[in-house]
Write a protein that holds these residues in place. Structure first.
Motif, PDB file in Angstrom:
ATOM      1  N   THR A   2      50.304  72.102  11.364  1.00  0.00           N
ATOM      2  CA  THR A   2      50.394  71.731  10.225  1.00  0.00           C
ATOM      3  C   THR A   2      51.270  72.229   9.282  1.00  0.00           C
ATOM      4  OG1 THR A   2      47.994  71.148  10.533  1.00  0.00           O
ATOM      5  CG2 THR A   2      48.770  70.918   8.163  1.00  0.00           C
TER       6      THR A   2
ATOM      7  N   VAL B 119      49.164  76.831  10.713  1.00  0.00           N
ATOM      8  CA  VAL B 119      49.687  76.397   9.598  1.00  0.00           C
ATOM      9  C   VAL B 119      50.673  77.091   8.890  1.00  0.00           C
ATOM     10  CG1 VAL B 119      48.844  75.817   7.166  1.00  0.00           C
ATOM     11  CG2 VAL B 119      47.144  75.651   9.197  1.00  0.00           C
TER      12      VAL B 119
ATOM     13  N   THR C 173      52.757  72.593   5.346  1.00  0.00           N
ATOM     14  CA  THR C 173      52.175  72.209   4.047  1.00  0.00           C
ATOM     15  C   THR C 173      53.462  72.471   3.036  1.00  0.00           C
ATOM     16  OG1 THR C 173      51.778  74.628   3.814  1.00  0.00           O
ATOM     17  CG2 THR C 173      50.189  73.181   4.826  1.00  0.00           C
TER      18      THR C 173
ATOM     19  N   SER D  20      54.461  67.841  11.242  1.00  0.00           N
ATOM     20  CA  SER D  20      52.910  68.114  11.662  1.00  0.00           C
ATOM     21  C   SER D  20      52.614  67.209  12.847  1.00  0.00           C
ATOM     22  CB  SER D  20      52.024  67.857  10.542  1.00  0.00           C
ATOM     23  OG  SER D  20      52.452  68.776   9.279  1.00  0.00           O
TER      24      SER D  20
ATOM     25  N   ARG E  78      48.339  73.003  17.757  1.00  0.00           N
ATOM     26  CA  ARG E  78      48.189  71.828  16.468  1.00  0.00           C
ATOM     27  C   ARG E  78      48.932  72.512  15.251  1.00  0.00           C
ATOM     28  NH1 ARG E  78      46.300  67.045  16.221  1.00  0.00           N
ATOM     29  NH2 ARG E  78      45.142  67.366  18.052  1.00  0.00           N
TER      30      ARG E  78
END
Lengths: 112, 116
Positions: free
Chosen positions: A110, A12, A112, A86, A108
């Motif tokens: 992500t 993230v 933000t 993302s 994976r």
């Protein structure tokens, strides 16, 4: 178990961050690949390295920067990404130009 | 340019029934064709490949595919579905670029649901 190892499994990051994805294979493969896969879509090719040289760049934005330090390692440096970046980022390798691709389990990402 | 079309984004089969996943390709040269499977939260695993040898190709997990040049098809079958076959399946065609790698173009994928 996959023979192509990707780290981290999950990441993230904020839009101002700089991060790197790593990929490693010890099968002696001479070509390595980065693919991007959005949810419920097929993988899309981003970059190909053949014999440690960048051979294909599928018009990927410069905020993605690949690097191949040696024949076993492939990195993807990320900077100033957007939320739409993302996705699942897949690394793959192949023995040569004619061989099937072996995929890692992906990172994976992500944003933000 | 090469392309792949997978007919049916979702297929539902009963356990023990035949699995049939359809793939048609377009290629200006004799193609290399592949089927990959993707389980949730994993990468892609090679099921089988066609590289201009036998037209009937056997793969892992009981899957096989038949190359039909006249129909430009490479359909994937398994005689008897198992619960563990539930996954996303991708057909892909390869463009070999000399000294530059093996560029795969994927179809849109088919999600297989296996009912008990």
């Amino acid at each position: 178990d996959t023979e192509v190892t990707q780290t981290p499994k999950h990441l993230v990051m904020g839009m101002t961050n700089k991060k790197s994805l790593k990929c490693e294979q010890h099968m002696g493969h001479r070509a390595m690949y980065w693919y991007k896969q959005k949810a419920k879509k097929p993988p899309e090719l981003m970059f190909v390295y053949s014999y440690e040289k960048l051979s294909i760049n599928e018009s990927v934005p410069s905020r993605f920067s690949p690097e191949c330090p040696n024949s076993s390692l492939l990195n993807l440096h990320l900077h100033a990404l957007q939320p739409e970046d993302s996705a699942l980022y897949l690394c793959a390798s192949s023995q040569d130009d004619n061989s099937p691709l072996h995929f890692g389990n992906g990172t994976r990402l992500t944003v933000t | 340019a090469q392309s792949v079309t997978q007919l049916g984004s979702h297929v539902s089969v009963s356990e023990g029934a035949l699995v049939l996943l359809r793939c048609n390709y377009s290629s200006s040269v004799p193609p290399y064709l592949f089927w990959y499977v993707q389980y949730p939260n994993q990468g892609l695993q090679l099921l089988l490949k066609y590289t201009s040898a036998a037209t009937l190709v056997k793969g892992i997990n009981g899957f096989e595919a038949e190359f039909k040049k006249s129909e430009t098809s490479f359909h994937l079958t398994k005689p008897s579905a198992h619960m563990s076959d539930a996954a996303e399946y991708f057909c892909a065609v390869s463009e070999v670029i000399k000294a530059a790698g093996n560029k795969l173009t994927f179809g849109g994928g088919t999600r297989v649901l296996v009912k008990p």
